[in-house]
Design a protein around this motif. Structure first.
Motif, mmCIF file in Angstrom:
data_model
loop_
_atom_site.group_PDB
_atom_site.id
_atom_site.type_symbol
_atom_site.label_atom_id
_atom_site.label_comp_id
_atom_site.label_asym_id
_atom_site.label_seq_id
_atom_site.Cartn_x
_atom_site.Cartn_y
_atom_site.Cartn_z
ATOM 1 N N THR A 1 1.281 -47.139 16.253
ATOM 2 C CA THR A 1 2.502 -47.866 16.591
ATOM 3 C C THR A 1 2.160 -49.336 16.746
ATOM 4 O OG1 THR A 1 3.433 -45.960 17.747
ATOM 5 C CG2 THR A 1 4.393 -48.105 18.235
ATOM 6 N N LEU A 2 2.908 -50.177 16.025
ATOM 7 C CA LEU A 2 2.746 -51.627 16.123
ATOM 8 C C LEU A 2 3.985 -52.189 16.799
ATOM 9 C CD1 LEU A 2 1.648 -52.389 12.419
ATOM 10 C CD2 LEU A 2 0.285 -51.400 14.274
ATOM 11 N N THR A 3 3.790 -52.925 17.872
ATOM 12 C CA THR A 3 4.906 -53.588 18.552
ATOM 13 C C THR A 3 4.890 -55.062 18.178
ATOM 14 O OG1 THR A 3 4.743 -52.047 20.401
ATOM 15 C CG2 THR A 3 5.982 -54.080 20.767
ATOM 16 N N LEU A 4 6.051 -55.570 17.776
ATOM 17 C CA LEU A 4 6.156 -56.954 17.316
ATOM 18 C C LEU A 4 6.585 -57.874 18.454
ATOM 19 C CD1 LEU A 4 7.955 -56.333 13.891
ATOM 20 C CD2 LEU A 4 5.516 -56.177 14.462
ATOM 21 N N ALA A 5 6.409 -59.156 18.240
ATOM 22 C CA ALA A 5 6.714 -60.138 19.282
ATOM 23 C C ALA A 5 8.170 -60.083 19.708
ATOM 24 C CB ALA A 5 6.346 -61.542 18.797
ATOM 25 N N ASN A 6 9.071 -59.698 18.816
ATOM 26 C CA ASN A 6 10.495 -59.636 19.161
ATOM 27 C C ASN A 6 10.900 -58.284 19.756
ATOM 28 O OD1 ASN A 6 10.443 -57.955 16.951
ATOM 29 N ND2 ASN A 6 12.043 -59.028 15.798
ATOM 30 N N GLY A 7 9.911 -57.410 19.987
ATOM 31 C CA GLY A 7 10.192 -56.103 20.567
ATOM 32 C C GLY A 7 10.403 -54.999 19.553
ATOM 33 N N ALA A 8 10.504 -55.334 18.278
ATOM 34 C CA ALA A 8 10.664 -54.315 17.245
ATOM 35 C C ALA A 8 9.404 -53.447 17.161
ATOM 36 C CB ALA A 8 10.955 -54.965 15.900
ATOM 37 N N VAL A 9 9.585 -52.224 16.656
ATOM 38 C CA VAL A 9 8.493 -51.252 16.616
ATOM 39 C C VAL A 9 8.323 -50.726 15.191
ATOM 40 C CG1 VAL A 9 7.693 -49.016 17.439
ATOM 41 C CG2 VAL A 9 8.841 -50.563 19.010
ATOM 42 N N ILE A 10 7.069 -50.680 14.750
ATOM 43 C CA ILE A 10 6.713 -50.091 13.463
ATOM 44 C C ILE A 10 5.843 -48.875 13.733
ATOM 45 C CG2 ILE A 10 5.474 -50.414 11.288
ATOM 46 C CD1 ILE A 10 5.992 -53.440 11.606
ATOM 47 N N ARG A 11 6.244 -47.723 13.210
ATOM 48 C CA ARG A 11 5.457 -46.505 13.372
ATOM 49 C C ARG A 11 4.879 -46.100 12.020
ATOM 50 N NH1 ARG A 11 8.991 -42.151 16.526
ATOM 51 N NH2 ARG A 11 10.196 -42.339 14.584
ATOM 52 N N LEU A 12 3.586 -45.759 12.033
ATOM 53 C CA LEU A 12 2.879 -45.412 10.813
ATOM 54 C C LEU A 12 2.240 -44.043 10.960
ATOM 55 C CD1 LEU A 12 0.792 -48.723 10.574
ATOM 56 C CD2 LEU A 12 3.009 -48.327 9.489
ATOM 57 N N ALA A 13 2.234 -43.275 9.887
ATOM 58 C CA ALA A 13 1.494 -42.013 9.856
ATOM 59 C C ALA A 13 0.906 -41.835 8.465
ATOM 60 C CB ALA A 13 2.400 -40.835 10.199
ATOM 61 N N CYS A 14 -0.359 -41.417 8.402
ATOM 62 C CA CYS A 14 -0.982 -41.200 7.106
ATOM 63 C C CYS A 14 -2.027 -40.102 7.221
ATOM 64 C CB CYS A 14 -1.599 -42.485 6.552
ATOM 65 S SG CYS A 14 -2.857 -43.231 7.601
ATOM 66 N N SER A 15 -2.370 -39.496 6.083
ATOM 67 C CA SER A 15 -3.323 -38.390 6.136
ATOM 68 C C SER A 15 -3.871 -38.073 4.759
ATOM 69 C CB SER A 15 -2.648 -37.142 6.695
ATOM 70 O OG SER A 15 -1.645 -36.681 5.802
ATOM 71 N N TRP A 16 -5.006 -37.384 4.781
ATOM 72 C CA TRP A 16 -5.570 -36.708 3.620
ATOM 73 C C TRP A 16 -5.438 -35.203 3.844
ATOM 74 C CZ3 TRP A 16 -10.887 -39.543 4.206
ATOM 75 C CH2 TRP A 16 -10.817 -40.832 3.671
ATOM 76 N N ARG A 17 -5.173 -34.466 2.775
ATOM 77 C CA ARG A 17 -5.163 -32.994 2.778
ATOM 78 C C ARG A 17 -4.164 -32.397 3.776
ATOM 79 N NH1 ARG A 17 -10.330 -34.560 2.409
ATOM 80 N NH2 ARG A 17 -10.640 -34.240 4.650
ATOM 81 N N LEU A 18 -3.062 -33.061 3.994
ATOM 82 C CA LEU A 18 -2.029 -32.518 4.870
ATOM 83 C C LEU A 18 -1.272 -31.402 4.147
ATOM 84 C CD1 LEU A 18 -0.756 -33.045 7.708
ATOM 85 C CD2 LEU A 18 1.075 -34.217 6.478
ATOM 86 N N GLN A 19 -1.050 -30.308 4.825
ATOM 87 C CA GLN A 19 -0.322 -29.188 4.237
ATOM 88 C C GLN A 19 1.174 -29.415 4.438
ATOM 89 O OE1 GLN A 19 -2.223 -25.289 4.808
ATOM 90 N NE2 GLN A 19 -3.827 -26.380 5.939
ATOM 91 N N PHE B 1 2.441 -41.955 4.621
ATOM 92 C CA PHE B 1 1.733 -41.698 3.363
ATOM 93 C C PHE B 1 0.816 -40.505 3.614
ATOM 94 C CE2 PHE B 1 -0.003 -44.078 -0.574
ATOM 95 C CZ PHE B 1 -0.307 -42.887 -1.204
ATOM 96 N N HIS B 2 1.299 -39.323 3.261
ATOM 97 C CA HIS B 2 0.517 -38.097 3.395
ATOM 98 C C HIS B 2 0.118 -37.630 1.995
ATOM 99 C CE1 HIS B 2 1.395 -38.017 7.584
ATOM 100 N NE2 HIS B 2 2.699 -37.826 7.406
ATOM 101 N N ASN B 3 -1.178 -37.440 1.809
ATOM 102 C CA ASN B 3 -1.743 -37.058 0.519
ATOM 103 C C ASN B 3 -2.297 -35.641 0.653
ATOM 104 O OD1 ASN B 3 -3.275 -36.791 -1.830
ATOM 105 N ND2 ASN B 3 -4.055 -38.878 -1.762
ATOM 106 N N ALA B 4 -1.815 -34.717 -0.175
ATOM 107 C CA ALA B 4 -2.271 -33.334 -0.092
ATOM 108 C C ALA B 4 -3.730 -33.179 -0.505
ATOM 109 C CB ALA B 4 -1.396 -32.449 -0.968
ATOM 110 N N PHE B 5 -4.288 -34.231 -1.092
ATOM 111 C CA PHE B 5 -5.662 -34.184 -1.575
ATOM 112 C C PHE B 5 -6.502 -35.231 -0.842
ATOM 113 C CE2 PHE B 5 -2.528 -33.497 -4.919
ATOM 114 C CZ PHE B 5 -2.775 -32.161 -5.220
ATOM 115 N N GLY B 6 -7.781 -34.970 -0.719
ATOM 116 C CA GLY B 6 -8.696 -35.955 -0.172
ATOM 117 C C GLY B 6 -9.440 -36.649 -1.296
ATOM 118 N N PRO B 7 -10.061 -37.790 -1.012
ATOM 119 C CA PRO B 7 -10.834 -38.491 -2.045
ATOM 120 C C PRO B 7 -11.946 -37.603 -2.591
ATOM 121 C CG PRO B 7 -10.505 -39.891 -0.125
ATOM 122 C CD PRO B 7 -10.056 -38.521 0.262
#
Length: 340
Positions: free
Chosen positions: A233-251, A164-170
């Protein structure tokens, strides 16, 4: 939710009485969605801005204008819709619940897991319906993907990537004060990503969290800084991996980049915004190198979480134990900040 509305209209139950605390753009949008169900009435509104009150009265001309939460709670309400700054969410929600009033609150429910847990405890003790505006659950695309995962059609999901990258900041100064906001883009935008991932996967146990937080292109250096870019990065009990990225004002060349990709042993699925839009989403299913379209715009999803809460409240639903998942999401956010 449409079946619930139809049942409500057939039985002609008296609409629930609601108060609205904070009626900026998002508060008015949720008010409009709730009133469209015809299962609720706006009894009173409270906001310090006269311009916002004027706009809200266009939607609810008979609503009483009051000075704040205390005045709202004196009006024999069934529920209150809270869309105020984040620092106020937990305290206001607890006060409403302790007064026997159901709560629909903007995210985040609290600035920490401890605050969120206190609100959930108040809802449990009062036996009142509590819900938070985790609105992406209510998009057609995410619901289709969740069904695929829950039905085993993707096999075992071993990885997920969400952005979730938002080109604008709050545009409000309190967002940049950690004591008021609880954090930066993670608690503002990342909360949606964490919830989408765990909700689709039926809230698996998270065993490890790693993260990197940045401000202005540099790693966070001061304890009170709020991040404008984050990867976790979130690692789950079964070994699965969740990767997250987020930002404000990303070009990133557009207004927003929003997506959730899930990869399983038998296929994959993708939820993506279209053309940089904050509102238009498409969803696809993958089988090897082939793609099947599941959902395309338009989809009027923005107010569905609020409308669903109002419909459940009108049907007589009290405490819903599923709100306890809100504490799990808040605890992961705490871990992201703790391990940065």
């Amino acid at each position: 939710m449409n079946r619930m509305v139809d049942r409500f209209l057939r039985t002609r139950v008296k609409p629930v009485r609601l108060g609205f605390l904070g009626i900026g753009w998002i508060g008015r949008n949720r008010m409009e969605a709730i009133l469209r169900t015809r299962m609720a009435e706006a009894v009173a509104i409270a906001d310090p801005c006269e311009e916002m009150i004027t706009e809200a009265l266009r939607l609810a001309p008979d609503a009483e204008i009051v000075g704040g939460l205390d005045a709202l709670l004196s009006l024999d309400l069934d529920g209150v819709v809270i869309a105020t700054p984040s620092a106020l969410h937990a305290e206001q929600s607890i006060r409403a619940l302790q007064a026997g009033v159901a709560v629909f609150c903007q995210k985040p429910l609290g600035r920490s897991a401890a605050e969120a847990e206190a609100v959930v405890a108040a809802a449990r003790l009062a036996d009142r319906l509590l819900s938070v505006d985790l609105s992406y659950r209510y998009t057609q695309g995410m619901q289709r993907i969740r069904d695929l995962i829950r039905n085993g059609e993707l096999g075992t999901v071993f990885a997920a990537d969400l952005v979730f990258h938002n080109a604008f900041g709050p545009d409000k100064s309190w967002f940049y004060d950690k004591s008021l906001s609880g954090g930066g883009c993670v608690i503002d935008l990342g909360v949606h990503l964490i919830d989408m991932a765990l909700w689709c996967l039926d809230f698996p146990q998270v065993t490890d969290v790693t993260s990197t937080l940045m401000k202005g292109g540099e790693p966070i250096s001061a304890a009170g800084d709020v991040e404008d870019f984050a990867i976790a990065t979130l690692t789950l009990a079964n070994g699965a991996v969740i990767r997250l990225a987020c930002s404000w004002r990303l070009q990133a060349g557009c207004d927003a980049v929003i997506g959730a990709d899930f990869f399983g042993t038998s296929g994959g699925a993708s939820f993506r915004n279209v053309g940089g839009s904050f509102y238009d989403f498409a969803a696809c299913r993958f089988r090897g190198t082939s793609t099947e379209e599941l959902v395309r715009p338009p989809d009027d999803w923005g107010g569905r979480a609020a409308a669903d809460w109002a419909a459940r409240l009108a049907s007589g639903q009290a405490y819903d134990p599923s709100c306890e998942r809100l504490v799990e999401v808040a605890a992961i956010i705490d871990d992201i900040y703790r391990h940065a």
